[in-house]
Each structure stands twice: as C-alpha cells, then as structure tokens.
Write a protein that holds these residues in place. Structure first.
Motif, mmCIF file in Angstrom:
data_model
loop_
_atom_site.group_PDB
_atom_site.id
_atom_site.type_symbol
_atom_site.label_atom_id
_atom_site.label_comp_id
_atom_site.label_asym_id
_atom_site.label_seq_id
_atom_site.Cartn_x
_atom_site.Cartn_y
_atom_site.Cartn_z
ATOM 1 N N GLY A 6 0.825 -1.190 0.000
ATOM 2 C CA GLY A 6 0.000 0.000 0.000
ATOM 3 C C GLY A 6 0.858 1.238 0.000
ATOM 4 O O GLY A 6 2.049 1.209 0.269
ATOM 5 N N GLY A 7 0.283 2.373 -0.266
ATOM 6 C CA GLY A 7 1.015 3.623 -0.263
ATOM 7 C C GLY A 7 0.050 4.760 -0.161
ATOM 8 O O GLY A 7 -1.120 4.645 -0.477
ATOM 9 N N GLY A 8 0.506 5.943 0.237
ATOM 10 C CA GLY A 8 -0.371 7.086 0.362
ATOM 11 C C GLY A 8 0.076 8.222 -0.520
ATOM 12 O O GLY A 8 1.231 8.340 -0.890
ATOM 13 N N LEU A 16 -8.242 10.674 -9.582
ATOM 14 C CA LEU A 16 -7.612 10.471 -10.880
ATOM 15 C C LEU A 16 -6.792 9.189 -10.878
ATOM 16 O O LEU A 16 -6.827 8.408 -11.827
ATOM 17 N N GLY A 17 -6.065 8.960 -9.770
ATOM 18 C CA GLY A 17 -5.224 7.767 -9.691
ATOM 19 C C GLY A 17 -6.042 6.502 -9.754
ATOM 20 O O GLY A 17 -5.659 5.539 -10.425
ATOM 21 N N LEU A 18 -7.188 6.495 -9.068
ATOM 22 C CA LEU A 18 -8.010 5.289 -9.053
ATOM 23 C C LEU A 18 -8.576 5.000 -10.439
ATOM 24 O O LEU A 18 -8.550 3.866 -10.906
ATOM 25 N N SER A 19 -9.070 6.047 -11.122
ATOM 26 C CA SER A 19 -9.642 5.812 -12.449
ATOM 27 C C SER A 19 -8.566 5.379 -13.433
ATOM 28 O O SER A 19 -8.752 4.445 -14.217
ATOM 29 N N LEU A 20 -7.401 6.047 -13.416
ATOM 30 C CA LEU A 20 -6.309 5.644 -14.284
ATOM 31 C C LEU A 20 -5.792 4.264 -13.897
ATOM 32 O O LEU A 20 -5.385 3.461 -14.735
ATOM 33 N N LEU A 24 -5.355 1.082 -16.259
ATOM 34 C CA LEU A 24 -4.100 0.344 -16.379
ATOM 35 C C LEU A 24 -4.290 -1.111 -16.012
ATOM 36 O O LEU A 24 -3.709 -2.019 -16.632
ATOM 37 N N LEU A 25 -5.133 -1.362 -15.011
ATOM 38 C CA LEU A 25 -5.428 -2.746 -14.599
ATOM 39 C C LEU A 25 -6.023 -3.530 -15.761
ATOM 40 O O LEU A 25 -5.620 -4.666 -16.026
ATOM 41 N N LEU A 26 -6.965 -2.924 -16.477
ATOM 42 C CA LEU A 26 -7.563 -3.607 -17.620
ATOM 43 C C LEU A 26 -6.519 -3.890 -18.685
ATOM 44 O O LEU A 26 -6.541 -4.930 -19.342
ATOM 45 N N ILE A 573 -0.651 -1.322 -7.360
ATOM 46 C CA ILE A 573 0.532 -0.959 -8.154
ATOM 47 C C ILE A 573 0.206 0.189 -9.104
ATOM 48 O O ILE A 573 0.961 1.160 -9.239
ATOM 49 N N ALA A 574 -0.953 0.072 -9.777
ATOM 50 C CA ALA A 574 -1.350 1.118 -10.716
ATOM 51 C C ALA A 574 -1.566 2.450 -10.002
ATOM 52 O O ALA A 574 -1.138 3.509 -10.476
ATOM 53 N N LEU A 575 -2.220 2.393 -8.827
ATOM 54 C CA LEU A 575 -2.495 3.621 -8.076
ATOM 55 C C LEU A 575 -1.207 4.278 -7.608
ATOM 56 O O LEU A 575 -1.018 5.491 -7.738
ATOM 57 N N ILE A 576 -0.292 3.459 -7.093
ATOM 58 C CA ILE A 576 0.992 4.000 -6.638
ATOM 59 C C ILE A 576 1.762 4.587 -7.814
ATOM 60 O O ILE A 576 2.361 5.662 -7.728
#
Length: 613
Positions: A6-8, A16-20, A24-26, A573-576
């Motif tokens: 995890g990371g903050g 924005l990070g969650l949607s991107l 990226l996950l897809l 990973i994508a969010l970080i």
C-alpha cells in the motif's frame, strides 16, 4: 502464499489515480490466455505419476500432493517457497510387499492430531477382487515404512472414509470379504462393527458420499447400490440424532441410461443446498452422453448438459473398463467440481473422447444460466468451454481436477495424461489467470481434537477431516440475497481427488459475508446439530475453523487469513504508479518555479546595484 502492499499520496490525485489505475489494470489483465502451463516451475523433472490425494502433510498451511509411481510407490510432494514449488520429500515404497497401490486417503486414524496415510492395495497379477488396507502412522510429519497396520479384513471395493460415530476421527466404511452387509472400522480403537441393516448390494465402482443432503448441517450417508443385475439405485441414509435411518424414497437412474458414472455433489444452483449430479451415457459406447441433476426428495432428473457437439465433432464420456486382466488404470466417469471463475456457481472438469476418433481431452464445463426449457426449474446448466488452448493441447488426458496451486483462493487445474511410461502418467499443471472483479472465501474445518495443547505445539492443519458442511449468506451486487454451500471431503474412493478445503465463490460482490455457518457430524443420541455461525467475514480470506470442544459450538475458534487477490495488487501498483507520476510532475513544476524565482532574485539584485550608484 499472498502478499499485500500500500502507499499514500495527496487526496487531489486519489480520484484520478483510481480511475487511471483501473484503466491500467484492464490493460495489464487485458486479453490473453486464461490458462498458463506452469508444470516446470512446480515439478521440474519430477512431473510424472498418478495424483491420488491432497493434504497438508507437514502442517505448514500449504497443501501437499500424494502421487503414486510405478504402481507400488507413494511419493508425497511437499509444497515449498522456492522452485520447483513441489518437491518429492517423503517416499513410501511397497515393492517388497508385491502389491499394487490402488488408492490413497490421508487422515488422522488414531486421533493423535498427526496425519496418517491409508492405502488400498491388491496383489500383483491376482485380479481386482479383494483389496487389502494398510494404514501408515504419521509421527513428526513423516511416515515410517515399518510403523504400519494391515487390516485383518479385505474389501470388495475401495472403502469410503467418513465419520460414522461423530467423534471427528475418520472411520472406514465398506463391504468386507466376510460379510454381505457394509462394515465400519471405527477410527481410534480400530474395532469392527456392522454399519447398516441393508439388504442392498453395493455397486462397483461405487460413488458413496458422506454429505449433508437434508439441510440440517449434519452429514448424511449416500450409497450407490445394485438391487439387481441391471439397474443402479441410490439410497440416502439420513442422520437423525446421530443415527442413520434409510430415507423412504429410493432414487433410480434416469430412464434410458446404459452407462452410469460417479455421483458427485455440489450446490449447483446457489440455493444453499447440495444437489446430486450424475454423468451418464445413453448407449454402451458413450456416443450420446449427458449430465443429470436431482435433489433429495425430488421425483425427477433434470438434464443440465446434453449438447456435446463442437462444430462437426461429437464428444462423449470415456466408459470405465472393468477388465481384470488389463494392467492399465481405468478411471470411472467422474466430474471434478470447483468454482473456476468465482461467480458463486460451481463448474466442473471432465474427460471427453472424440466419438469418431481416438482423441481424449480434458474440458471445462462452465456453470451458466439455463437457456432451454429442460433445465428451467434449476435455472442453471453446464456449457462445455471448448476453447481453452493450454487445456486443449494436452492429448490423451485421463484425469483433470481443480487445485489451488499458489494458495491464493483461485482454483487452478491439474491434468494427468498418458504417454510418460507404461505405469505412470505425465502431470500437467495449469495456472488459472482468470482476472475479474470477483471474490471468494476459503474455508477449512479441522478435526478439533486439540486446540492450544496439540502435540509439539503444531496446529493440525494437515489432518483431512471428512463430513463438515459449510454455508454462507451474503448480498450480491444487485442487493439480492445470495447463498452458497459445500461439504468437506465427502468422497474418498476411485480418485475423487477432493480438496481438504472449500473455495466458495462470491461473485462480484465485495460485501462482507453476513453469515457463515459450519456444521460437523454428531454422535448417537445427540438431538441438536453441532453448528456455529460467524458474521461479517471479510471476502478474499481463508477461514480455518477449529471445532474445539466438539460439543460446545460457541467455544469453537476461527482463524482468519486475508488473501489479497491479483486485482487488489494490480490496482495498488497502478495507483501508486499514477501517484508517483503526478508527484514527479509536481516536482518538475516546483523545480522550474524555483529556477524562475532564482532568476528573478538575480534581476532584483542587479537593479538594486545600479540604483545605489
């Protein structure tokens, strides 16, 4: 084997990070093969033999593999953290006894909370009429060839390992050579008793089961019988107050059936109750195959799969050969059950043969909504998944079963195929790369013979326990009540290959499990069910239930281990990554702004110099 990270970062980049991150996950999970052959990483050069059973032999919370080799040697592959991930650590040669091993059933047969191993054997070159039973006693996570017990009776068929008297020590049920009625060998003191007052002859190869069929969380006894030379029947002996009583209704096979496979049990339609699934052939050569479903008390058989045609090719089940003179192992028609895609509806693996050729392969039977009137009453049906390339590439397959290779809650596939040698099969392991926003709960119920006072202070995770029943209730993504249930180790004979745990799919709902119920067998005379309930269970977790003491359910303990799925890891990973990218942009802008400030300060200093003159 699970890990989490995890990371903050500042809240401005979170949305924005969650949607991107999801985009990226897809891209990462993207199109590609659903199955990946990982045999070399798992076994190295040791990928051969006949997989016979599963169990955590050394109590390290990782499931080990019991493999037969050469017909007369048992090899236990222990799970490891380094490649190859399964190593042949324990070997039990039986060559000196001049026998052929026909089945393996791990369990704690003396109640010392250490895993023992039961083997059924037949004499070499003497047909298949009588089976001897050996129990090798476990001590300090190993087996001693000299520390064994050979039962003083032989069996007509492989026995069913069950908990007949409700003491959570496995017992051995079957018809012996000295009696026409089933006998039971009570685990612990190893004493023989008459099991049931029945006049029925047992069918060979049987598919007896020890599982709850009347929804009271106490395992009942299901028998495959042969009242006459032609028609197979199914008897249910319901557990009433710890005593087995024959149900009034006896089920007969569907009309027109010529070949009957092994009965299996699963909560096929997700109603919280187990259904009886039966693979059959409607002719002796299995040119026309089908799978039927029924429930306890139901008068009819419902077809849930009848279409075995792929384009111009017709497939069907592989009939069991009972030829006693043949040295080649023949497997009964069997469905191995597991929730491959974690949608809450169990799928199956089956071996099918090209009816117009010699090709024999393993296929995934996916549990999908019913699309015809014949299965309308159960709302579900099987559909053959014809296009799984890694599975289709394995020719001459003889057995296919589910197994959680990486202990991550996602069921992978193990396939045995001909061709390695005359006595041994090749072992293929296929990792399930299925990625979807789906969840699971993995439940294992231990023997409960000890809790904090176990020998050598080791919790007996490896003691396979037949008979517990698990059910959950939750709310799905649409707000509807959802149920699921499964029995633990309900069958043990004829390569049932059942796992010592249950992986229950939850579908796409990330909600907590509202209720999770666990019931265990009860002894004679006990009126109420031994059942306990847990609430608010976290999805994607493993629950290890220790029913200690047996008769006080409110004192049972449960250990919860969280297993983040690949979806969680990829999203993290994508969010970080997105947050790091945004922070890098902020850093660059900050650096440019700092340079502009320095330039402005120099200009101010220069102007002050000329003003002073």
């Amino acid at each position: 084997m699970g890990a989490g990270g995890g990371g903050g970062c500042c809240c401005c980049c979170f949305g924005l990070g969650l949607s991107l991150g999801l985009a990226l996950l897809l891209a990462l999970a993207g199109p590609g093969e659903t199955l990946q052959n990982v045999t070399a990483q798992l076994f190295g050069p040791e990928a051969y033999g006949t997989l016979a059973a599963f169990g955590d032999f050394n109590s390290d919370k990782q499931t080990d593999l019991f493999v037969l080799r050469g017909g007369n040697e048992l090899v236990i592959f222990l799970a490891d953290q380094k490649e190859p991930y399964f190593k042949p650590r324990v070997k039990l040669p039986m060559k000196s006894l001049s026998v052929v091993i026909t089945s393996v059933v791990p369990g704690d047969y003396d109640g010392d909370s250490q895993m023992d191993v039961l083997l059924t054997t037949q004499a070499q070159n003497h047909g298949r009429d009588e089976l001897s039973v050996f129990i090798f006693w476990g001590h300090n996570q190993t087996l001693d060839l000299n520390h064994k017990t050979m039962l003083n009776k032989t069996f007509h068929d492989e026995p069913l390992v069950m908990d007949f008297n409700g003491d959570l020590i496995p017992d051995i049920f079957g018809v012996t050579s000295d009696s026409s009625k089933p006998q039971i060998l009570i685990g612990g003191n190893l004493s023989w008793h008459a099991a049931l007052e029945t006049q029925s002859k047992m069918y060979i190869p049987h598919s007896h089961a020890f599982i709850d069929l009347n929804h009271d969380f106490t395992a009942d006894l299901f028998l495959t019988t042969l009242p006459n030379s032609e028609n197979i029947q199914f008897e249910t002996w319901v557990n009433k107050d710890g005593n087995f009583s024959k149900a009034e209704k006896i089920q007969k096979t569907p009309s027109g059936v010529k070949v009957v496979g092994q009965s299996v049990f699963a909560d096929f339609d997700g109603d919280g109750q187990s259904e009886h699934l039966l693979p059959v052939c409607e002719d002796t050569t299995c040119q026309k195959s089908a799978i039927y479903l029924t429930k306890l008390g139901m008068d009819q058989w419902i077809p849930v799969l009848q279409d075995f045609r792929n384009k111009e090719t017709l497939w069907g089940f592989v009939p069991y050969r009972s030829d006693k003179s043949s040295t080649e192992t023949s497997f009964p028609i069997t469905l191995h059950i597991g929730d491959y895609n974690m949608d809450g509806y169990p799928d199956a693996l089956a071996i099918l043969k090209n009816t117009s050729g010699s090709n024999q392969q393993a296929f995934l039977l996916e549990n999908v909504p019913c699309n015809n009137i014949s299965c309308k009453s159960v709302h579900r049906m099987f559909k053959v998944f014809w296009e799984l390339s890694d599975l289709n590439q394995i020719k001459d397959a003889v057995v296919a079963t589910f197994f959680d290779i990486y202990e991550d809650g996602i069921l992978d596939i193990i396939v045995l195929s001909k061709g390695y040698s005359n006595r041994d099969f090749a072992i293929h392991t296929l990792k399930n790369n299925f990625e979807a926003d789906a969840y699971f709960v993995k439940v294992i119920v231990l023997s409960g013979l000890c809790s904090n006072d176990c020998p050598r202070k080791i919790t007996p995770f490896g003691v396979n326990q037949p008979g517990p029943y698990i059910m959950y209730t939750t709310v799905d993504a649409n707000g509807y009540l959802k149920n699921g249930s499964a029995g633990q180790l309900s069958q043990s004979a004829h390569y049932a290959l059942q796992l010592p745990y249950n992986v229950l799919g939850l579908g796409r709902s990330a909600n907590f499990l509202d209720h999770l119920y666990v019931g265990i067998p009860r002894p004679l005379g006990e009126k109420s069910a031994r059942k306990q309930e847990w609430t608010a269970i976290i999805p994607n977790s493993q629950l290890i239930v220790i029913p200690y003491p047996h008769n006080v359910p409110r004192s049972w303990s449960a250990k919860l281990y969280l297993t983040p799925s690949n979806i969680v890891l990829l999203t993290a990973i994508a969010l970080i990554g997105v947050c790091v990218f945004i922070l890098a942009i902020i850093g660059i802008l900050h650096w440019q702004e700092k340079k502009a400030d320095d330039r402005e300060k120099r200009q101010e200093a220069h102007r002050f110099h000329f003003d002073a003159m």
